[in-house]
Design a protein around this motif. Structure first.
Motif, short mmCIF file in Angstrom:
data_model
loop_
_atom_site.label_atom_id
_atom_site.label_comp_id
_atom_site.label_asym_id
_atom_site.label_seq_id
_atom_site.Cartn_x
_atom_site.Cartn_y
_atom_site.Cartn_z
N UNK A 1 -20.34 73.94 -65.09
CA UNK A 1 -20.35 73.21 -66.36
C UNK A 1 -21.14 71.92 -66.20
N UNK A 2 -21.06 71.30 -65.04
CA UNK A 2 -21.82 70.08 -64.76
C UNK A 2 -22.15 70.03 -63.28
N UNK A 3 -23.31 69.45 -62.96
CA UNK A 3 -23.73 69.34 -61.56
C UNK A 3 -24.57 68.07 -61.45
N UNK A 4 -23.92 67.01 -60.98
CA UNK A 4 -24.52 65.69 -61.01
C UNK A 4 -24.75 65.17 -59.60
N UNK A 5 -25.77 64.31 -59.45
CA UNK A 5 -26.04 63.76 -58.11
C UNK A 5 -26.17 62.24 -58.16
N UNK B 1 -24.25 74.05 -68.69
CA UNK B 1 -23.79 75.41 -69.03
C UNK B 1 -23.82 75.66 -70.53
N UNK B 2 -23.67 74.61 -71.33
CA UNK B 2 -23.41 74.86 -72.75
C UNK B 2 -24.52 74.43 -73.71
N UNK C 1 -16.52 72.96 -62.73
CA UNK C 1 -16.53 74.32 -63.26
C UNK C 1 -15.34 74.44 -64.20
N UNK C 2 -15.52 75.21 -65.28
CA UNK C 2 -14.41 75.36 -66.21
C UNK C 2 -14.39 76.78 -66.76
N UNK C 3 -13.34 77.10 -67.46
CA UNK C 3 -13.22 78.44 -68.05
C UNK C 3 -11.90 79.07 -67.65
N UNK C 4 -11.95 80.39 -67.49
CA UNK C 4 -10.76 81.12 -67.07
C UNK C 4 -10.38 80.72 -65.66
#
Lengths: 483, 427
Positions: A249-253, A158-159, A282-285
């Motif tokens: 934010x991250x998506x790992x396998x 995401x960043x 997932x992160x954020x609000x």
């Protein structure tokens, strides 16, 4: 150069950094001959400067006598970027560890190149900030090394990678002069030299100060673990999540072989039918975390997820991540050695390419584990082997080459975050023409490196003269007349 | 073969005209055009949509104008991968329309999208409000094809969202004003169009009052997709639209924050913003609907119909950006309606002065350049009175890195065929 001339260089280097920070006895040099890749070579000497001025002076002294230098951070690189080539002197940044300045209001920090990636985030945590790029080696790797390799990490989905978070750096050039490329501000007039320096794999100079931007810590973080009974279901879920417009934010396998490797050490207790595990963050609000995680859970269920867990609790989250973060080390439970192939494919081709990777493993009778950044299509097939078996390393490298070719044929890339270095220089022609590489090779003369930094890396060596190709294909020795 | 025609009008740069105009329809045609010009020792000026041709120093020579709008169209688009490959001459609006059909967009919204091309916007490093809190278009391009001065067609980067293969020439060409090669194809990562988008505007009396609030938003744990502070004439125009004519002081400063995402997240952010504007005693604030929001954001950009006579762009640390903008206000009394936009996240300040006596404008520019230097930064004059351009370097002084830049140009374009004299240091 005669031995005496080299002795004289050592004498002068000692004068700059002090006796104990010049290493040249062969037994002491051995720890500097390798990084996290498969290549090895002894440097002729190693210098560990204590200040950036000392570093620049060492570069200038080596340059003066025509000896190329190989920059080294923490030596965790995976493509041979820090592995010395014939006759080179290695300059190590491990003593340059100050965080020089933190400007919390503008969210900027200036650090020395030897600062450990995770240490920066720890240092600014009390200000509610963090440094985003998080290579899996973040507790050991240096920010200077991250700059050289344009390092990534799970949260780059995401960043963005290192280049998206570094606004400028002071660089020691071959003649020992120091110049800022970019700065604390986000852009400067003229060519984006900052942009070309990042990811140039230590071939243009050595960063001596690095300005990075920091991000506010998210209000909420949720980690989810989705276990599937087949690789296809897991890959399909990844493609569906991305296509559905959710960018976690991250998506790992992790695949079955990886699960086997991590179970005995981390005891994640995945269900018996587990063939693939997704770790999703997932992160954020608070509100967007709720929305995104609900959408992700639904897509996983649509694809027949076997078990699904999610947590907002930082301790539990760390446990959910433990198996993924420790996976590479855990391969030791299965075989003594691994070769990690870093390639990228379009996210819609994950299923197809992973199936072909498995075919290569079956055909060549090699054990291949997959643990990777699925969200951006960044594969990390790890070929597990035993280097003591004669001919095994060659077979493994051959399989690695076939996998890279698969990635390129699928419209992907030779490397997502580890770089080319020594490891993949031979594969560059799979993606780039001689014209493309000639164009890239112009950066050296533009930075007036005189081939003085990390020679014989990135570009292919071997056939073809420089006149034909526009870039040098000879493996250049660090010095013209090594005695 | 590319059409070539004699004595065309409409391709002047700083009062100079080319002896011919070329209109290649493909990278291969462009390659031949450039190779020929290079061997003939001719100087080439590449043209995209022509919206930013005021940029740069006066050309040293100008023989051939190359109109690149014929190298246009979507090359490859796979919505499920969130990537697109597009020809350099494609108009931004055309690309956005294609992406929009799949519910996606490129997070890049510079002025005049119907005219501006992708290649020209990258080469000239255009900026727009979106993503102004996180970074510019450099972070969205993942691969590039260029035609170099000798005609070689080369590529760098790739077509996947993450790639570190070979050196990052993508970033080298972005913002290089075509002086190292002409961009013919770009691969981008694109984003889904958010479910909901809202703009909240708050207006304040004076820059100091607005600064505190804007920096608080910049440092919040959520990041608006766009965060701009409007100063001078730009602020006044927005305040008068929102609060009614006659309202608003000449000191008025407007904060525009655009938030996007899921509905509940957007609602929460709008609430937080309005509470903040209330607590920080804004003179007024408003949540803007579709057209009002569009008008307000359009007001943050210079008016394409009546382009300013002088524009300065400078990028600083966010807090310095405010201090610098405040110096500009002080330096602008003599030249009428001054307006500026601070993109808080990137620290980019875009300031304009509409017109006036060239000598007065030059004095104002000198004051702006000095103000920027106080903060160790250079003001780039994206517009400057043509007749006085020869007296300054509109790019400012890049410092010691200029040596590397000169050698870079020498490496890529030894005969100085591409845009000679126009870039930094008259490269």
């Amino acid at each position: 150069m005669t031995m005496n001339a080299f002795e004289r260089l050592l004498f002068r280097l000692r004068d700059v950094v002090g006796e104990r920070y010049v290493v040249h006895r062969p037994d002491a040099l051995i720890v500097y001959e390798y990084d996290g890749s498969v290549d090895k070579h002894l440097p002729r000497a190693v210098v560990v400067p204590g200040t950036t001025q000392e570093l620049a002076l060492c570069v200038a002294l080596c340059h003066e006598v025509g000896i190329a230098v190989v920059p080294r951070g923490s030596g965790t690189g995976l493509s041979g970027g820090a592995v010395p080539t014939e006759g080179t002197v290695q300059i190590v940044t491990s003593r340059l560890r100050s965080i020089i300045e933190v400007d919390a209001e503008n969210r900027i920090a200036i650090v020395e190149p030897g600062v450990i990636n995770a240490d920066l985030s720890i240092a600014v945590e009390s200000l509610g900030l963090y440094y985003v790029p998080d290579p899996s080696s973040q507790r050991a790797c240096s920010i200077g090394g991250n700059v050289a390799e344009n390092a990534g990490g799970p949260h780059c989905l995401a960043y963005g990678v290192t280049t998206n978070h570094v606004t400028g750096m002071e660089v020691a050039l071959a003649d020992g002069s120091m110049v800022w490329l970019g700065g604390e501000a986000r852009e400067a007039p003229g060519y984006d030299l900052r942009g070309v320096f990042i990811g140039s794999e230590g071939t243009l100079g050595i960063a001596t100060k690095i300005a990075v931007r920091l991000m506010p810590l998210p209000e909420m973080i949720r980690t989810m673990v989705a276990v599937f009974g087949s690789m296809d279901q897991a890959s399909k879920s990844v493609s569906d999540i991305i296509a559905g417009g959710v960018v976690p934010a991250a998506l790992e396998m992790m695949d079955r072989v990886t699960i086997d490797a991590v179970e005995p050490t981390y005891h994640p207790n995945y269900p018996a039918e587990a063939q693939a595990v997704l770790i999703i963050e997932v992160d954020g609000l608070r509100e967007s975390v709720e929305d995104q995680s609900a959408a992700i859970e639904q897509l996983c269920r649509d694809n027949g997820v076997a078990s699904y867990e999610s947590s907002d609790d930082s301790e539990r989250r760390a446990e959910l991540w433990a198996a993924r973060k420790g996976a590479i080390g855990a391969f030791g439970n299965l075989k003594p050695n691994y070769y990690l192939v870093d390639g990228v494919v379009p996210r819609t081709k994950l299923q197809e390419v992973l199936a072909k990777v498995a075919e290569i493993g079956a055909e060549m009778d090699l054990m291949i584990a997959n643990v990777f950044h699925a969200g951006d299509g960044n594969l990390h097939p790890c070929i597990l082997f035993d280097e003591r078996i004669p001919g095994e390393t060659e077979r493994v490298l051959d399989a690695g080459g076939q996998i890279l070719k698969l990635c390129v044929d699928a419209g992907g890339a030779l490397s997502g975050e580890h770089g080319i270095g020594l490891e993949k220089q031979a594969y560059m022609p799979l993606v780039f023409t001689d014209d493309d590489m000639r164009s890239m090779a112009r950066l050296g003369p533009a930075f007036a490196t005189d081939d003085g930094f990390n020679p014989s890396k990135v570009f292919p060596v071997g056939e073809g003269s420089e006149a034909e190709t526009g870039y040098s294909k000879t493996r250049r020795a660090g010095t013209s007349d090594v005695v | 073969m590319a059409e070539a025609s004699q004595s065309e009008t409409g391709f002047e740069v700083d009062g100079l005209s080319p002896s011919r105009v070329e209109r290649p329809a493909s990278a291969d045609e462009l390659s031949r055009v450039i190779a020929d010009a290079n061997s003939a020792g001719e100087a080439v000026i590449p043209w995209g949509g022509g919206t930013r041709m005021s940029l740069g120093n006066t050309p040293e020579r100008y023989d051939v104008a190359v109109d690149l709008t014929g190298i246009s169209g979507i090359v490859e688009y796979e919505p499920a991968d969130l990537t697109v490959v597009v020809s350099g001459g494609t108009r931004i609006a055309e690309l956005q329309a294609v992406l929009g059909e799949s519910g996606q967009r490129l997070d890049f919204d510079p002025p005049e999208p119907a005219a501006a091309t992708i290649g020209g916007s990258l080469a000239s490093n255009a900026v727009g409000p979106v993503r102004s809190n996180v970074g510019g278009v450099r972070d969205l391009a993942i691969g590039l094809e260029v035609v170099e001065a000798d005609g070689a067609v080369t590529k760098s980067g790739g077509r996947v969202v993450k790639n570190v293969q070979g050196f990052d020439l993508v970033r080298l060409h972005i913002g290089a004003l075509g002086t190292l090669g002409i961009i013919t194809e770009v691969a981008f990562k694109v984003s889904p169009i958010p479910a909901d988008t809202q703009t909240v505007a708050g207006w304040f009396d004076g820059l100091d009052a607005a600064r505190e609030t804007a920096m608080r938003i910049f440092n919040w744990s959520f990041q608006p997709e766009a965060l701009a502070v409007l100063v001078g004439a730009r602020a006044l125009a927005v305040v008068q639209t929102l609060a009614g004519p006659g309202d608003g002081e000449s000191e008025a400063v407007v904060i525009l924050a655009r938030v996007s995402g899921g509905f509940s997240a957007v609602r929460r952010q709008v609430d937080e913003l309005t509470s903040l504007f209330g607590a920080d005693m804004a003179d007024g604030f408003d949540v803007l609907g579709g057209q009002d929001a569009e008008a307000a954001w359009a007001g943050s950009l210079p008016d394409a119909q009546t382009p300013p006579a002088l524009s300065a762009r400078a990028t600083l640390k966010p807090t310095d950006a405010f201090a610098y903008a405040s110096r500009l206000i002080g330096a602008s009394n003599a030249v009428g309606a001054f307006g500026a936009t601070i993109h808080v996240g990137t620290g980019t300040v875009l300031a304009d002065w509409p017109g006036g006596d060239p000598e007065e404008l030059a004095k104002t520019a000198a004051a702006a350049a000095m103000a920027a230097r106080e903060f160790r930064c250079e003001a780039v004059f994206e517009r400057y009175p043509s007749e006085l351009k020869s007296e300054i370097d509109v790019w400012g002084n890049p410092g010691p890195a200029i040596d590397i830049m000169r050698r870079m140009k020498e490496q890529f374009d030894p005969k100085r065929t591409l845009n000679p004299g126009r870039f930094v240091g008259r490269i």
